[in-house]
Design a protein around this motif. Structure first.
Motif, PDB file in Angstrom:
ATOM      1  N   TYR A 108       0.850  -1.184   0.000  1.00  0.00           N
ATOM      2  CA  TYR A 108       0.000   0.000   0.000  1.00  0.00           C
ATOM      3  C   TYR A 108       0.885   1.234   0.000  1.00  0.00           C
ATOM      4  O   TYR A 108       1.772   1.363   0.851  1.00  0.00           O
ATOM      5  CB  TYR A 108      -0.879  -0.032   1.256  1.00  0.00           C
ATOM      6  CG  TYR A 108      -1.652   1.225   1.544  1.00  0.00           C
ATOM      7  CD1 TYR A 108      -2.935   1.386   1.061  1.00  0.00           C
ATOM      8  CD2 TYR A 108      -1.105   2.228   2.330  1.00  0.00           C
ATOM      9  CE1 TYR A 108      -3.659   2.541   1.348  1.00  0.00           C
ATOM     10  CE2 TYR A 108      -1.816   3.380   2.621  1.00  0.00           C
ATOM     11  CZ  TYR A 108      -3.091   3.536   2.124  1.00  0.00           C
ATOM     12  OH  TYR A 108      -3.797   4.664   2.414  1.00  0.00           O
ATOM     13  N   LEU A 109       0.652   2.133  -0.956  1.00  0.00           N
ATOM     14  CA  LEU A 109       1.411   3.379  -1.049  1.00  0.00           C
ATOM     15  C   LEU A 109       0.453   4.560  -0.976  1.00  0.00           C
ATOM     16  O   LEU A 109      -0.506   4.634  -1.743  1.00  0.00           O
ATOM     17  CB  LEU A 109       2.178   3.442  -2.371  1.00  0.00           C
ATOM     18  CG  LEU A 109       3.097   2.276  -2.706  1.00  0.00           C
ATOM     19  CD1 LEU A 109       3.685   2.451  -4.097  1.00  0.00           C
ATOM     20  CD2 LEU A 109       4.196   2.130  -1.668  1.00  0.00           C
ATOM     21  N   TYR A 110       0.722   5.492  -0.072  1.00  0.00           N
ATOM     22  CA  TYR A 110      -0.083   6.706   0.030  1.00  0.00           C
ATOM     23  C   TYR A 110       0.836   7.919   0.054  1.00  0.00           C
ATOM     24  O   TYR A 110       1.736   8.007   0.891  1.00  0.00           O
ATOM     25  CB  TYR A 110      -0.963   6.696   1.284  1.00  0.00           C
ATOM     26  CG  TYR A 110      -1.716   7.996   1.433  1.00  0.00           C
ATOM     27  CD1 TYR A 110      -2.819   8.280   0.627  1.00  0.00           C
ATOM     28  CD2 TYR A 110      -1.278   8.959   2.320  1.00  0.00           C
ATOM     29  CE1 TYR A 110      -3.474   9.490   0.727  1.00  0.00           C
ATOM     30  CE2 TYR A 110      -1.925  10.176   2.422  1.00  0.00           C
ATOM     31  CZ  TYR A 110      -3.017  10.437   1.623  1.00  0.00           C
ATOM     32  OH  TYR A 110      -3.659  11.642   1.701  1.00  0.00           O
ATOM     33  N   ASN A 111       0.583   8.835  -0.876  1.00  0.00           N
ATOM     34  CA  ASN A 111       1.343  10.077  -0.969  1.00  0.00           C
ATOM     35  C   ASN A 111       2.846   9.799  -1.091  1.00  0.00           C
ATOM     36  O   ASN A 111       3.650  10.268  -0.297  1.00  0.00           O
ATOM     37  CB  ASN A 111       1.041  11.004   0.210  1.00  0.00           C
ATOM     38  CG  ASN A 111       1.499  12.422  -0.056  1.00  0.00           C
ATOM     39  OD1 ASN A 111       1.584  12.858  -1.200  1.00  0.00           O
ATOM     40  ND2 ASN A 111       1.811  13.150   1.006  1.00  0.00           N
ATOM     41  N   ILE A 112       3.182   9.033  -2.103  1.00  0.00           N
ATOM     42  CA  ILE A 112       4.561   8.627  -2.359  1.00  0.00           C
ATOM     43  C   ILE A 112       5.053   9.335  -3.611  1.00  0.00           C
ATOM     44  O   ILE A 112       4.346   9.427  -4.607  1.00  0.00           O
ATOM     45  CB  ILE A 112       4.648   7.099  -2.575  1.00  0.00           C
ATOM     46  CG1 ILE A 112       4.082   6.353  -1.375  1.00  0.00           C
ATOM     47  CG2 ILE A 112       6.079   6.664  -2.889  1.00  0.00           C
ATOM     48  CD1 ILE A 112       4.709   6.678  -0.047  1.00  0.00           C
ATOM     49  N   THR A 113       6.269   9.819  -3.563  1.00  0.00           N
ATOM     50  CA  THR A 113       6.924  10.400  -4.727  1.00  0.00           C
ATOM     51  C   THR A 113       8.169   9.581  -5.018  1.00  0.00           C
ATOM     52  O   THR A 113       9.000   9.395  -4.131  1.00  0.00           O
ATOM     53  CB  THR A 113       7.322  11.863  -4.467  1.00  0.00           C
ATOM     54  OG1 THR A 113       6.156  12.602  -4.114  1.00  0.00           O
ATOM     55  CG2 THR A 113       7.959  12.482  -5.704  1.00  0.00           C
ATOM     56  N   ASN A 114       8.254   9.067  -6.225  1.00  0.00           N
ATOM     57  CA  ASN A 114       9.403   8.279  -6.693  1.00  0.00           C
ATOM     58  C   ASN A 114       9.511   6.939  -5.964  1.00  0.00           C
ATOM     59  O   ASN A 114      10.031   6.861  -4.857  1.00  0.00           O
ATOM     60  CB  ASN A 114      10.731   9.033  -6.540  1.00  0.00           C
ATOM     61  CG  ASN A 114      10.744  10.352  -7.266  1.00  0.00           C
ATOM     62  OD1 ASN A 114      10.153  10.478  -8.328  1.00  0.00           O
ATOM     63  ND2 ASN A 114      11.399  11.336  -6.689  1.00  0.00           N
ATOM     64  N   ALA A 115       9.023   5.928  -6.612  1.00  0.00           N
ATOM     65  CA  ALA A 115       9.138   4.575  -6.059  1.00  0.00           C
ATOM     66  C   ALA A 115       9.398   3.602  -7.197  1.00  0.00           C
ATOM     67  O   ALA A 115       8.844   3.739  -8.289  1.00  0.00           O
ATOM     68  CB  ALA A 115       7.868   4.179  -5.315  1.00  0.00           C
ATOM     69  N   THR A 116      10.248   2.625  -6.920  1.00  0.00           N
ATOM     70  CA  THR A 116      10.499   1.533  -7.853  1.00  0.00           C
ATOM     71  C   THR A 116      10.106   0.242  -7.163  1.00  0.00           C
ATOM     72  O   THR A 116      10.642  -0.090  -6.101  1.00  0.00           O
ATOM     73  CB  THR A 116      11.979   1.489  -8.272  1.00  0.00           C
ATOM     74  OG1 THR A 116      12.326   2.740  -8.867  1.00  0.00           O
ATOM     75  CG2 THR A 116      12.226   0.365  -9.258  1.00  0.00           C
ATOM     76  N   ILE A 117       9.144  -0.465  -7.775  1.00  0.00           N
ATOM     77  CA  ILE A 117       8.628  -1.724  -7.253  1.00  0.00           C
ATOM     78  C   ILE A 117       8.969  -2.760  -8.311  1.00  0.00           C
ATOM     79  O   ILE A 117       8.336  -2.818  -9.357  1.00  0.00           O
ATOM     80  CB  ILE A 117       7.099  -1.661  -7.039  1.00  0.00           C
ATOM     81  CG1 ILE A 117       6.657  -0.354  -6.365  1.00  0.00           C
ATOM     82  CG2 ILE A 117       6.596  -2.894  -6.326  1.00  0.00           C
ATOM     83  CD1 ILE A 117       7.268  -0.074  -5.039  1.00  0.00           C
ATOM     84  N   ALA A 130      -1.467  -1.176  -4.335  1.00  0.00           N
ATOM     85  CA  ALA A 130      -2.458  -0.106  -4.390  1.00  0.00           C
ATOM     86  C   ALA A 130      -1.762   1.201  -4.038  1.00  0.00           C
ATOM     87  O   ALA A 130      -1.033   1.265  -3.048  1.00  0.00           O
ATOM     88  CB  ALA A 130      -3.602  -0.383  -3.424  1.00  0.00           C
ATOM     89  N   ALA A 131      -1.963   2.224  -4.871  1.00  0.00           N
ATOM     90  CA  ALA A 131      -1.304   3.513  -4.647  1.00  0.00           C
ATOM     91  C   ALA A 131      -2.312   4.642  -4.794  1.00  0.00           C
ATOM     92  O   ALA A 131      -3.082   4.674  -5.749  1.00  0.00           O
ATOM     93  CB  ALA A 131      -0.160   3.690  -5.625  1.00  0.00           C
ATOM     94  N   TRP A 132      -2.300   5.556  -3.827  1.00  0.00           N
ATOM     95  CA  TRP A 132      -3.158   6.734  -3.851  1.00  0.00           C
ATOM     96  C   TRP A 132      -2.300   7.969  -3.659  1.00  0.00           C
ATOM     97  O   TRP A 132      -1.324   7.957  -2.906  1.00  0.00           O
ATOM     98  CB  TRP A 132      -4.189   6.690  -2.718  1.00  0.00           C
ATOM     99  CG  TRP A 132      -5.273   5.703  -2.947  1.00  0.00           C
ATOM    100  CD1 TRP A 132      -6.435   5.920  -3.609  1.00  0.00           C
ATOM    101  CD2 TRP A 132      -5.293   4.336  -2.538  1.00  0.00           C
ATOM    102  NE1 TRP A 132      -7.180   4.767  -3.634  1.00  0.00           N
ATOM    103  CE2 TRP A 132      -6.507   3.778  -2.981  1.00  0.00           C
ATOM    104  CE3 TRP A 132      -4.404   3.523  -1.850  1.00  0.00           C
ATOM    105  CZ2 TRP A 132      -6.853   2.464  -2.757  1.00  0.00           C
ATOM    106  CZ3 TRP A 132      -4.740   2.217  -1.624  1.00  0.00           C
ATOM    107  CH2 TRP A 132      -5.955   1.700  -2.070  1.00  0.00           C
ATOM    108  N   SER A 133      -2.674   9.046  -4.349  1.00  0.00           N
ATOM    109  CA  SER A 133      -1.989  10.343  -4.229  1.00  0.00           C
ATOM    110  C   SER A 133      -0.478  10.193  -4.382  1.00  0.00           C
ATOM    111  O   SER A 133       0.289  10.814  -3.664  1.00  0.00           O
ATOM    112  CB  SER A 133      -2.314  10.997  -2.885  1.00  0.00           C
ATOM    113  OG  SER A 133      -3.697  11.184  -2.747  1.00  0.00           O
ATOM    114  N   SER A 134      -0.057   9.363  -5.311  1.00  0.00           N
ATOM    115  CA  SER A 134       1.361   9.085  -5.516  1.00  0.00           C
ATOM    116  C   SER A 134       1.755   9.421  -6.945  1.00  0.00           C
ATOM    117  O   SER A 134       0.912   9.425  -7.846  1.00  0.00           O
ATOM    118  CB  SER A 134       1.666   7.617  -5.218  1.00  0.00           C
ATOM    119  OG  SER A 134       1.395   7.329  -3.867  1.00  0.00           O
TER     120      SER A 134
END
Length: 146
Positions: A108-117, A130-134
């Protein structure tokens, strides 16, 4: 040597946490708050939730590397929590992890900037990721299995 919980609690900026092989059963989430430049490296480590809860929660963390972990909800067919949560964070790298969500969300990602999955596996999750506001998310070479 220390317990997994002690390792998470004592982790500081610019440090690496190497986890020991084996199974760690948890009845409270592991939390990391307000840290920068950290790495959490599993070594055949299983973090197992025995109740309906998030297993690991990261809040306001930046430049975080997580690799080689197995994170599991072991509560039956349906849970309502996430395996791993990142909130209000940036520059996240999650590689070669396994998320067994027992019915809900693996990562779960919320309000994330720059991510590598990358190169992760999601099991038994309604939503593997699941990502919101990212923004600026790179998601590649992951597998979802049921």
């Amino acid at each position: 040597l220390m317990t997994t919980r002690e390792g998470f609690n004592k982790l500081k900026n610019n440090e690496k946490l190497y986890l020991s092989p084996g199974r760690v059963e948890l009845t409270e989430p592991l939390e990391i708050n307000n840290l920068n430049n950290i790495e959490i490296i599993g070594n055949n480590t299983s973090l197992v939730a025995k109740i309906d809860m998030a297993v690991v929660i990261f809040n306001q963390t930046n430049n975080v590397y997580v690799k080689d972990l197995l994170v599991v909800h072991e509560i039956g067919e349906s849970c309502s929590q996430n395996c791993v949560e990142f909130n209000n964070s940036s520059d996240i790298h999650i590689t070669n992890c396994k998320f067994d969500g027992s019915g809900f969300i693996g990562l779960y990602l919320y309000n994330i900037t720059n991510a590598t999955i990358e190169d992760n596996q999601f099991y038994n999750c309604e939503f593997g990721l699941a990502a919101w506001s990212s923004k600026n998310l790179i998601v590649k070479n992951n597998q979802e299995k049921n």
